[in-house]
Structures are given as structure tokens and as C-alpha cells.
Design an enzyme around this catalytic site. Sequence first.
Site, PDB file in Angstrom:
ATOM      1  N   ARG A  49       0.741  -1.255  -0.096  1.00  0.00           N
ATOM      2  CA  ARG A  49      -0.018   0.101   0.056  1.00  0.00           C
ATOM      3  C   ARG A  49       0.634   1.320   0.111  1.00  0.00           C
ATOM      4  O   ARG A  49       2.259   1.313  -0.035  1.00  0.00           O
ATOM      5  CB  ARG A  49      -0.923   0.155   1.271  1.00  0.00           C
ATOM      6  CG  ARG A  49      -0.706  -0.841   2.273  1.00  0.00           C
ATOM      7  CD  ARG A  49       0.209  -0.118   3.170  1.00  0.00           C
ATOM      8  NE  ARG A  49       0.335   0.967   3.400  1.00  0.00           N
ATOM      9  CZ  ARG A  49       1.111   2.099   3.647  1.00  0.00           C
ATOM     10  NH1 ARG A  49       2.468   1.635   3.479  1.00  0.00           N
ATOM     11  NH2 ARG A  49       1.090   3.395   3.849  1.00  0.00           N
ATOM     12  N   GLY A  50       0.275   2.246  -0.266  1.00  0.00           N
ATOM     13  CA  GLY A  50       0.919   3.643  -0.449  1.00  0.00           C
ATOM     14  C   GLY A  50       0.975   3.913  -1.952  1.00  0.00           C
ATOM     15  O   GLY A  50       1.454   2.926  -2.572  1.00  0.00           O
ATOM     16  N   ALA A  51       0.672   5.112  -2.389  1.00  0.00           N
ATOM     17  CA  ALA A  51       0.619   5.341  -3.937  1.00  0.00           C
ATOM     18  C   ALA A  51       1.879   4.949  -4.763  1.00  0.00           C
ATOM     19  O   ALA A  51       1.537   4.193  -5.577  1.00  0.00           O
ATOM     20  CB  ALA A  51      -0.133   6.695  -3.995  1.00  0.00           C
ATOM     21  N   GLN A  59      -1.757   1.943  10.330  1.00  0.00           N
ATOM     22  CA  GLN A  59      -0.389   1.927   9.569  1.00  0.00           C
ATOM     23  C   GLN A  59       0.540   2.724  10.419  1.00  0.00           C
ATOM     24  O   GLN A  59       1.835   2.404   9.894  1.00  0.00           O
ATOM     25  CB  GLN A  59      -0.773   2.572   8.008  1.00  0.00           C
ATOM     26  CG  GLN A  59      -1.415   1.922   7.289  1.00  0.00           C
ATOM     27  CD  GLN A  59      -3.076   2.338   7.325  1.00  0.00           C
ATOM     28  OE1 GLN A  59      -3.450   2.823   8.027  1.00  0.00           O
ATOM     29  NE2 GLN A  59      -3.335   2.467   5.973  1.00  0.00           N
ATOM     30  N   ASP A 102      -1.984  10.373  -1.825  1.00  0.00           N
ATOM     31  CA  ASP A 102      -2.743   9.531  -3.072  1.00  0.00           C
ATOM     32  C   ASP A 102      -2.972  10.113  -4.079  1.00  0.00           C
ATOM     33  O   ASP A 102      -2.563   9.401  -5.196  1.00  0.00           O
ATOM     34  CB  ASP A 102      -3.569   8.384  -2.126  1.00  0.00           C
ATOM     35  CG  ASP A 102      -2.986   7.470  -1.404  1.00  0.00           C
ATOM     36  OD1 ASP A 102      -2.763   6.623  -1.748  1.00  0.00           O
ATOM     37  OD2 ASP A 102      -2.700   8.107  -0.148  1.00  0.00           O
ATOM     38  N   ASN A 157      -5.201  12.186   1.004  1.00  0.00           N
ATOM     39  CA  ASN A 157      -4.510  11.222   1.943  1.00  0.00           C
ATOM     40  C   ASN A 157      -5.235  10.424   2.802  1.00  0.00           C
ATOM     41  O   ASN A 157      -6.410  10.483   2.925  1.00  0.00           O
ATOM     42  CB  ASN A 157      -3.468  12.120   2.469  1.00  0.00           C
ATOM     43  CG  ASN A 157      -2.475  11.110   2.986  1.00  0.00           C
ATOM     44  OD1 ASN A 157      -1.668  10.315   2.345  1.00  0.00           O
ATOM     45  ND2 ASN A 157      -1.868  11.438   4.304  1.00  0.00           N
ATOM     46  N   LYS A 158      -4.678   9.706   3.516  1.00  0.00           N
ATOM     47  CA  LYS A 158      -5.490   8.861   4.411  1.00  0.00           C
ATOM     48  C   LYS A 158      -6.336   9.501   5.253  1.00  0.00           C
ATOM     49  O   LYS A 158      -5.882  10.601   5.901  1.00  0.00           O
ATOM     50  CB  LYS A 158      -4.313   8.054   5.217  1.00  0.00           C
ATOM     51  CG  LYS A 158      -4.793   6.871   6.230  1.00  0.00           C
ATOM     52  CD  LYS A 158      -5.482   6.040   5.354  1.00  0.00           C
ATOM     53  CE  LYS A 158      -4.842   5.297   4.362  1.00  0.00           C
ATOM     54  NZ  LYS A 158      -5.655   4.364   3.537  1.00  0.00           N
TER      55      LYS A 158
END
Length: 352
Positions: A52-54, A200, A241, A251-252
Amino acid sequence: MNTHAHDSIRAVQWTGTHLRLLDQRRLPHESVYLDLDTAPETAVAIRDMVVRGAPAIGVTAAYGVVLSARHAWTRDPAHWRDAMQADLDTLAASRPTAVNLFWALDHMRRLMDRLPDGVDPTAELLLEAERIHHDDIEGNRRMGELGAALIEPGKAVLTHCNTGSLATGGYGTALGVIRSAYAKGLIPHVFADETRPWLQGSRLTAWELVQDRIPVSLLCEGAAASLMREGRISWVIVGADRIAANGDAANKIGTYGLAILARHHGVRFMVVAPTTTIDMEAADGSAIPIEQRGTEEVLELAGKRVAADGAGAWNPAFDVTPAELIDAIVTEKGVVAQPDQENMALLMGAKT
């Protein structure tokens, strides 16, 4: 001074024959790597948050295209492009918000269109995937230097979610800035939000910082306001993202609230992301699709229900921070202070 000393993790690897991913769902208690041999397996790994993570999703998708090409050439060398189409669609459908996914797939498609017929495309596609991976790491190091230059020495910083080597090809975006700033002696300590519901921050960011011997303290999202009021941090440093043409940044979930708190308390707010995260086709944040994830992520913890029976849940994976709450967007191409449509267009070389 070696600003790369605090950089020991690579979550996405090409072994020479297949794709290897560090299963981030198992961290911090187990370091388990999964070996993937097909594009559909790669798409499942992206969807189920093995990776995960763009930026990491984009790099992984590029390697997924390589796996697809290898199988397509074996099955039908005369029509390998057509044989890859279902795999490409499956990869594109794996996560909706991370624009790096679509950038990487479009980039690989354009190369596919240029390759000659009758020649196995796998080697050329692999070279390009490896170039994307390498460029991501080098871009992160550049962002680390640019972002660290904005930080005055003495105070700690706060980060949210995970933006480090686990979320990228290596080194990290926001965590890359933090790595660089710590190596230069600019920050003494890092505070990390737990980042619910997937944690996370506690599972991944704290793990990375511990591995690289950078002092870190976790806090619940609800404690961030008190931390800022005590004057203990100078910057909130986060990733993204997707960033819209006017500088609005997705973002998250929880990032938007931090930006509001930071503005109230006089704490500066930095977004760190590669230009592949910038979507100039999205005029503002309202055009960014926000992924809605399963309610069990909120109602359960480690597979066990913690909420009252009968309770529902709302679980957006991301929120959008308006550009006016962002003091700086740091990219590998430069820094945009007080981002707006004109400044973003200047960065991207587009016309307003």
C-alpha cells in the site's frame, strides 16, 4: 553526512524471475515476503493491502505488467497485447484513489504500443519497470533534501499513516523528508499517529523508524491537538495518494483534521509526493474518487468484533485537505509554497 544511513527497507523487490512483496498486513510482528508470478496475483496483493502507499502501488503495478507480458507471450505470441488486456483491467481496478497506479499502467501501455510485433516484450517492459522503481527512489531522496531544507532545527514533527520505504519504491516521501531531516540533526524526535482503522502508523511507520534507529512516539489521532497546543512540533508532514490541479490533496483519512488543527495552532503543514501523484485532470479535490472500504475494518480489530452488535460503520479510506491549509507541497521537481492552480501549473509545466 550520510543522509541515506537511515534507510534499510525495501518492500517491493524484483528477484530476477518474479515479484516479491513484503506482506505489510503481517507487520510489525512478522516479516513475511510473498512471491508473485501473475498479474492477477499482483492485483489481489494491491487490493488486499499486502502492498500500500500510492508510489509503491505504482511500482508494483509496473512489475505486474511485466508478469502479464511474460504469460501472454507464452500463451499467444502473435497477439500478446490482446492477451494482456484482461490483466491490465484487473490491475487498474485494484485501488481507485492512488493515481500512481493509473500513471504506471498508462506508462507501460505506451511502451507496449511502441514495441515491435513478433518479439518477446518481457525484457523491455522489465527494464522500464525497473527504471520506474529506480526513479521513484531517487525522486524520494530529492524530496527528502528539499523538504528537510524547510525545517528549522529544534522541534519534533508529526506524521500520519505510512509514507516511508513501505509505501514507496524506497526511502519514502514524507518519511523520506523526516529521514533526511533527522540525519542532518534538524529534528530530535518523530510523533506518529496510530492511523486507524488499519493502524499504519503504529504497525508500519513506528516499525520503520525503529528499524532505522529514529526515535518515535505513537499517539492516538485524538491526542494531536494537545500535542500541538504544547508547542512540541513545528511541522505536520504527510504524503498524498492524489493531488488535484489546484493543490487539494487526498491522503489517508484523518489528514484533513490534522491540517485544520495545525492551522489553528500555528503549526506548518507539508505534503510530500512525487509529481506522478498530481492529477492535472482533477480540477479540485471534489473530482478525486474516495475509496469506501468494508465496515468490518472499523467494527473489528485483528479479526475480532469490538463494536456493539447492530452498530454500522462509515469507512472512507481517504479525505481531502484543501490547498489553503497546505503550506508546502514538496515534489521531486521542486517545492510549491501556498499551492494554488497557478503555482501547480507552473510546477507541472502546464498552462493556466
